[in-house]
Design an enzyme around this catalytic site. Structure first.
Site, PDB file in Angstrom:
ATOM      1  N   THR A   1      -8.948   5.726   0.588  1.00  0.00           N
ATOM      2  CA  THR A   1      -8.812   4.382   1.142  1.00  0.00           C
ATOM      3  C   THR A   1     -10.136   3.876   1.724  1.00  0.00           C
ATOM      4  O   THR A   1     -11.042   4.668   1.944  1.00  0.00           O
ATOM      5  CB  THR A   1      -7.740   4.508   2.244  1.00  0.00           C
ATOM      6  OG1 THR A   1      -6.551   4.920   1.611  1.00  0.00           O
ATOM      7  CG2 THR A   1      -7.509   3.264   3.023  1.00  0.00           C
TER       8      THR A   1
ATOM      9  N   ARG B   1       6.783   3.918  -3.262  1.00  0.00           N
ATOM     10  CA  ARG B   1       6.304   4.626  -2.078  1.00  0.00           C
ATOM     11  C   ARG B   1       5.478   3.673  -1.197  1.00  0.00           C
ATOM     12  O   ARG B   1       4.742   2.842  -1.687  1.00  0.00           O
ATOM     13  CB  ARG B   1       5.440   5.805  -2.537  1.00  0.00           C
ATOM     14  CG  ARG B   1       4.862   6.645  -1.418  1.00  0.00           C
ATOM     15  CD  ARG B   1       3.355   6.578  -1.416  1.00  0.00           C
ATOM     16  NE  ARG B   1       2.782   7.395  -0.362  1.00  0.00           N
ATOM     17  CZ  ARG B   1       1.546   7.212   0.093  1.00  0.00           C
ATOM     18  NH1 ARG B   1       0.782   6.283  -0.429  1.00  0.00           N
ATOM     19  NH2 ARG B   1       1.079   7.962   1.061  1.00  0.00           N
TER      20      ARG B   1
ATOM     21  N   SER C   1       2.566   3.126   1.540  1.00  0.00           N
ATOM     22  CA  SER C   1       1.371   3.729   2.135  1.00  0.00           C
ATOM     23  C   SER C   1       1.315   3.421   3.628  1.00  0.00           C
ATOM     24  O   SER C   1       1.902   2.451   4.097  1.00  0.00           O
ATOM     25  CB  SER C   1       0.151   3.126   1.444  1.00  0.00           C
ATOM     26  OG  SER C   1      -0.995   3.287   2.224  1.00  0.00           O
ATOM     27  N   ASP C   2       0.565   4.230   4.368  1.00  0.00           N
ATOM     28  CA  ASP C   2       0.357   3.953   5.803  1.00  0.00           C
ATOM     29  C   ASP C   2      -0.596   2.777   6.028  1.00  0.00           C
ATOM     30  O   ASP C   2      -0.648   2.222   7.132  1.00  0.00           O
ATOM     31  CB  ASP C   2      -0.271   5.177   6.483  1.00  0.00           C
ATOM     32  CG  ASP C   2      -1.646   5.468   5.900  1.00  0.00           C
ATOM     33  OD1 ASP C   2      -1.721   5.866   4.719  1.00  0.00           O
ATOM     34  OD2 ASP C   2      -2.654   5.251   6.594  1.00  0.00           O
TER      35      ASP C   2
ATOM     36  N   THR D   1      -7.567   7.027   7.025  1.00  0.00           N
ATOM     37  CA  THR D   1      -7.422   7.422   5.628  1.00  0.00           C
ATOM     38  C   THR D   1      -6.802   8.820   5.606  1.00  0.00           C
ATOM     39  O   THR D   1      -6.822   9.509   6.613  1.00  0.00           O
ATOM     40  CB  THR D   1      -8.775   7.398   4.889  1.00  0.00           C
ATOM     41  OG1 THR D   1      -8.575   7.791   3.531  1.00  0.00           O
ATOM     42  CG2 THR D   1      -9.801   8.331   5.510  1.00  0.00           C
ATOM     43  N   GLY D   2      -6.253   9.198   4.459  1.00  0.00           N
ATOM     44  CA  GLY D   2      -5.631  10.516   4.381  1.00  0.00           C
ATOM     45  C   GLY D   2      -4.250  10.411   3.770  1.00  0.00           C
ATOM     46  O   GLY D   2      -3.922   9.420   3.117  1.00  0.00           O
TER      47      GLY D   2
ATOM     48  N   GLY E   1      -0.759   9.405   3.693  1.00  0.00           N
ATOM     49  CA  GLY E   1      -0.026   8.376   4.439  1.00  0.00           C
ATOM     50  C   GLY E   1       1.180   8.926   5.189  1.00  0.00           C
ATOM     51  O   GLY E   1       1.461   8.519   6.318  1.00  0.00           O
TER      52      GLY E   1
HETATM   53  N1  ASP Z   1      -3.682   6.690   3.222  1.00  0.00           N
HETATM   54  C1  ASP Z   1      -3.540   6.353   1.839  1.00  0.00           C
HETATM   55  C2  ASP Z   1      -2.111   6.503   1.418  1.00  0.00           C
HETATM   56  O1  ASP Z   1      -1.490   7.496   1.754  1.00  0.00           O
HETATM   57  C3  ASP Z   1      -4.365   7.179   0.918  1.00  0.00           C
HETATM   58  C4  ASP Z   1      -5.800   7.276   1.299  1.00  0.00           C
HETATM   59  O2  ASP Z   1      -6.181   7.245   2.457  1.00  0.00           O
HETATM   60  O3  ASP Z   1      -6.599   7.394   0.365  1.00  0.00           O
HETATM   61  O4  ASP Z   1      -1.631   5.660   0.712  1.00  0.00           O
END
Ligand code: ASP
Length: 280
Positions: free
Chosen positions: A154, A182, A184-185, A203-204, A206
């Site tokens: 992200t 789904r 995302s966060d 980021t990470g 979600g």
């Molecule tokens: N946080 C994002 C998600 O889970 C993915 C990402 O950070 O790349 O959709």
């Protein structure tokens, strides 16, 4: 005036040293453009500007270069939070346009501020936003190789403007290879949150970010009197408790910047007008 941006994790997708260097160079270019922009614009305008530049760079998993979902479709999510007005706005699983962050920004001025899927697309069309394919050959190749299931990458920005206002913006192409539908966060208060004390973008994974409500918790802890470093430490220790995978960048109203990651290595850059730091 201070600004921090992130471009997700280096572990995202199939990475090589060449891509790592290219991402670092892109961060350098984008953070200095963003800092210049912040000289004449508000924190809210600036975070949108930075995220738009990151979305337009195919190296990052947001906008152009977004990950492809399990059914072969790209669905993107993005949000903006203005710390001064305390308005959160966002789009979830929007398709076929260049800059999801622009739609999230337009929703700042609308009563219904978070729109999903078809509703988000219909709103964008009603505002004259043109269709655009954000698919890149690299992402299609990864999808075909079913490699995208490991994707994390992200983009986000937090900024403190000359008037002392804070804002946060985050945009994503998702985890990659997820079940259609789904959420995302990145367009929730767990992944992107700001008030007049602190602004945070995550980021990470979600699901982990939402389980711990990372951004909202860090901001609340700072608001309740914790310093930004302790607020990050405390929240990331909770994340560790669920073996969560995430990174975050944050800035408080005094201009203290902080970032943390559960696993190496997020790519991010910080600029306070004098010192430019590119991490990882
Ligand atoms: N946080 C994002 C998600 O889970 C993915 C990402 O950070 O790349 O959709």
């Amino acid at each position: 005036m201070k600004v921090l941006i992130h471009g997700g994790f280096f572990s995202e997708s199939s990475q090589s040293d060449g891509i790592k260097t290219a991402k670092q160079e892109a961060m350098k270019r984008i953070i200095s453009l963003t800092h210049n922009y912040l000289c004449n614009h508000s924190a809210r305008e600036t975070v949108v500007y930075a995220v738009r530049l990151l979305e337009d760079d195919p190296l990052f998993n947001a906008g152009t270069g977004s990950q492809i979902q399990r059914d072969g479709v790209i669905r993107m999510s993005a949000s903006v939070m203005d710390g001064q007005s305390k308005k959160f706005s966002g789009v979830i699983n929007i398709e076929g346009l260049k800059n999801p962050i622009d739609v999230a920004a337009l929703l700042q001025n609308v009563e219904d501020r978070v729109l999903g899927a078809e509703g988000a697309n219909a709103f964008a069309t009603s505002k004259g936003i043109e269709k655009f394919s954000t698919e890149t050959p690299q992402r299609r190749k990864e999808f075909e190789e079913k490699m995208a299931s490991n994707g994390i990458g992200t983009v986000g920005c937090v900024a403190l403007d000359a008037n002392g206002n804070l804002a946060a913006a985050t945009s994503t192409g998702g985890k990659g290879f997820e079940i259609p539908g789904r959420i995302s966060d990145s367009a929730t208060v767990a992944g992107n949150f700001a008030n007049d004390n602190c602004a945070v973008s995550c980021t990470g994974v979600g699901e982990d970010i939402v389980s711990i409500a990372v951004a909202a918790k860090i901001v609340t802890r700072v608001t309740d009197g914790m310093n930004i470093q302790s607020a990050f430490n405390c929240t990331f220790s909770e994340l560790k408790g669920i073996d969560g995978f995430a990174g975050a960048i944050g800035i408080d109203k005094r201009g203290n910047m902080f970032w943390q990651e559960s696993h190496p290595k997020i790519v991010f850059a910080a600029f306070d007008g004098i010192n430019l730091t590119i991490f990882k």
